[in-house]
Design a protein around this motif. Sequence first.
Motif, PDB file in Angstrom:
ATOM      1  N   VAL A 133     -32.253  13.029 -15.786  1.00 30.15           N
ATOM      2  CA  VAL A 133     -32.743  14.337 -15.370  1.00 30.15           C
ATOM      3  C   VAL A 133     -32.462  15.339 -16.480  1.00 30.15           C
ATOM      4  O   VAL A 133     -31.319  15.497 -16.902  1.00 30.15           O
ATOM      5  N   ILE A 134     -33.512  15.982 -16.965  1.00 31.84           N
ATOM      6  CA  ILE A 134     -33.367  17.024 -17.980  1.00 31.84           C
ATOM      7  C   ILE A 134     -33.820  18.335 -17.355  1.00 31.84           C
ATOM      8  O   ILE A 134     -34.961  18.453 -16.914  1.00 31.84           O
ATOM      9  N   LYS A 135     -32.932  19.296 -17.301  1.00 29.74           N
ATOM     10  CA  LYS A 135     -33.203  20.578 -16.647  1.00 29.74           C
ATOM     11  C   LYS A 135     -34.050  21.483 -17.532  1.00 29.74           C
ATOM     12  O   LYS A 135     -34.086  21.325 -18.754  1.00 29.74           O
ATOM     13  N   VAL A 136     -34.693  22.448 -16.913  1.00 32.63           N
ATOM     14  CA  VAL A 136     -35.455  23.460 -17.641  1.00 32.63           C
ATOM     15  C   VAL A 136     -34.488  24.261 -18.499  1.00 32.63           C
ATOM     16  O   VAL A 136     -33.408  24.626 -18.050  1.00 32.63           O
ATOM     17  N   GLY A 137     -34.848  24.515 -19.740  1.00 33.91           N
ATOM     18  CA  GLY A 137     -33.999  25.286 -20.635  1.00 33.91           C
ATOM     19  C   GLY A 137     -33.108  24.435 -21.521  1.00 33.91           C
ATOM     20  O   GLY A 137     -32.349  24.970 -22.320  1.00 33.91           O
ATOM     21  N   THR A 138     -33.186  23.108 -21.402  1.00 32.54           N
ATOM     22  CA  THR A 138     -32.389  22.228 -22.245  1.00 32.54           C
ATOM     23  C   THR A 138     -32.913  22.298 -23.677  1.00 32.54           C
ATOM     24  O   THR A 138     -34.109  22.214 -23.910  1.00 32.54           O
ATOM     25  N   LYS A 139     -32.005  22.463 -24.630  1.00 28.90           N
ATOM     26  CA  LYS A 139     -32.406  22.605 -26.028  1.00 28.90           C
ATOM     27  C   LYS A 139     -32.459  21.250 -26.719  1.00 28.90           C
ATOM     28  O   LYS A 139     -31.602  20.397 -26.502  1.00 28.90           O
ATOM     29  N   ALA A 140     -33.468  21.076 -27.558  1.00 31.35           N
ATOM     30  CA  ALA A 140     -33.636  19.849 -28.333  1.00 31.35           C
ATOM     31  C   ALA A 140     -33.285  20.135 -29.788  1.00 31.35           C
ATOM     32  O   ALA A 140     -33.538  21.225 -30.302  1.00 31.35           O
ATOM     33  N   LYS A 141     -32.685  19.151 -30.463  1.00 31.41           N
ATOM     34  CA  LYS A 141     -32.303  19.292 -31.864  1.00 31.41           C
ATOM     35  C   LYS A 141     -33.027  18.250 -32.700  1.00 31.41           C
ATOM     36  O   LYS A 141     -33.550  17.272 -32.177  1.00 31.41           O
ATOM     37  N   ASN A 142     -33.027  18.458 -34.023  1.00 29.25           N
ATOM     38  CA  ASN A 142     -33.654  17.530 -34.975  1.00 29.25           C
ATOM     39  C   ASN A 142     -35.105  17.250 -34.604  1.00 29.25           C
ATOM     40  O   ASN A 142     -35.535  16.111 -34.500  1.00 29.25           O
ATOM     41  N   ILE A 143     -35.882  18.306 -34.419  1.00 26.49           N
ATOM     42  CA  ILE A 143     -37.279  18.182 -33.984  1.00 26.49           C
ATOM     43  C   ILE A 143     -38.168  17.785 -35.159  1.00 26.49           C
ATOM     44  O   ILE A 143     -38.068  18.352 -36.240  1.00 26.49           O
ATOM     45  N   ASP A 179     -28.765  16.567 -26.456  1.00 28.44           N
ATOM     46  CA  ASP A 179     -27.349  16.294 -26.205  1.00 28.44           C
ATOM     47  C   ASP A 179     -27.151  15.650 -24.844  1.00 28.44           C
ATOM     48  O   ASP A 179     -27.697  16.102 -23.842  1.00 28.44           O
ATOM     49  N   GLY A 180     -26.384  14.580 -24.810  1.00 27.86           N
ATOM     50  CA  GLY A 180     -26.093  13.879 -23.571  1.00 27.86           C
ATOM     51  C   GLY A 180     -27.150  12.885 -23.150  1.00 27.86           C
ATOM     52  O   GLY A 180     -26.951  12.115 -22.224  1.00 27.86           O
ATOM     53  N   VAL A 181     -28.299  12.881 -23.811  1.00 24.45           N
ATOM     54  CA  VAL A 181     -29.398  11.980 -23.460  1.00 24.45           C
ATOM     55  C   VAL A 181     -29.700  11.042 -24.619  1.00 24.45           C
ATOM     56  O   VAL A 181     -29.828   9.844 -24.436  1.00 24.45           O
ATOM     57  N   GLY A 182     -29.858  11.596 -25.822  1.00 25.21           N
ATOM     58  CA  GLY A 182     -30.166  10.801 -27.003  1.00 25.21           C
ATOM     59  C   GLY A 182     -31.560  11.101 -27.533  1.00 25.21           C
ATOM     60  O   GLY A 182     -32.140  12.142 -27.243  1.00 25.21           O
ATOM     61  N   ALA A 183     -32.114  10.173 -28.292  1.00 24.03           N
ATOM     62  CA  ALA A 183     -33.431  10.342 -28.894  1.00 24.03           C
ATOM     63  C   ALA A 183     -34.511  10.301 -27.824  1.00 24.03           C
ATOM     64  O   ALA A 183     -34.419   9.540 -26.858  1.00 24.03           O
ATOM     65  N   MET A 184     -35.537  11.125 -28.001  1.00 23.62           N
ATOM     66  CA  MET A 184     -36.587  11.222 -26.997  1.00 23.62           C
ATOM     67  C   MET A 184     -37.881  11.704 -27.646  1.00 23.62           C
ATOM     68  O   MET A 184     -37.850  12.408 -28.652  1.00 23.62           O
ATOM     69  N   GLN A 185     -38.995  11.311 -27.068  1.00 27.16           N
ATOM     70  CA  GLN A 185     -40.298  11.802 -27.515  1.00 27.16           C
ATOM     71  C   GLN A 185     -40.879  12.677 -26.415  1.00 27.16           C
ATOM     72  O   GLN A 185     -40.837  12.309 -25.240  1.00 27.16           O
TER      73      GLN A 185
END
Length: 46
Positions: free
Chosen positions: A7-17, A31-37
């Motif tokens: 579950v990823i909440k609204v407002g979660t910031k992504a890094k290394n885009i 953070d806390g999830v890992g790599a994602m597309q």
Amino acid sequence: MKGSSLVIKVGTKAKNIRIIEGDHDIDCKIDGVGAMQLKSEFVKKA
């Protein structure tokens, strides 16, 4: 998040885009999830 057990909440910031080719336009790390597309239609610039 559709199609995942995480579950990823609204407002979660992504890094290394990075912009990539294909169905999902953005490759990032969360953070806390890992790599994602992600699809760019669901992302907002902060």
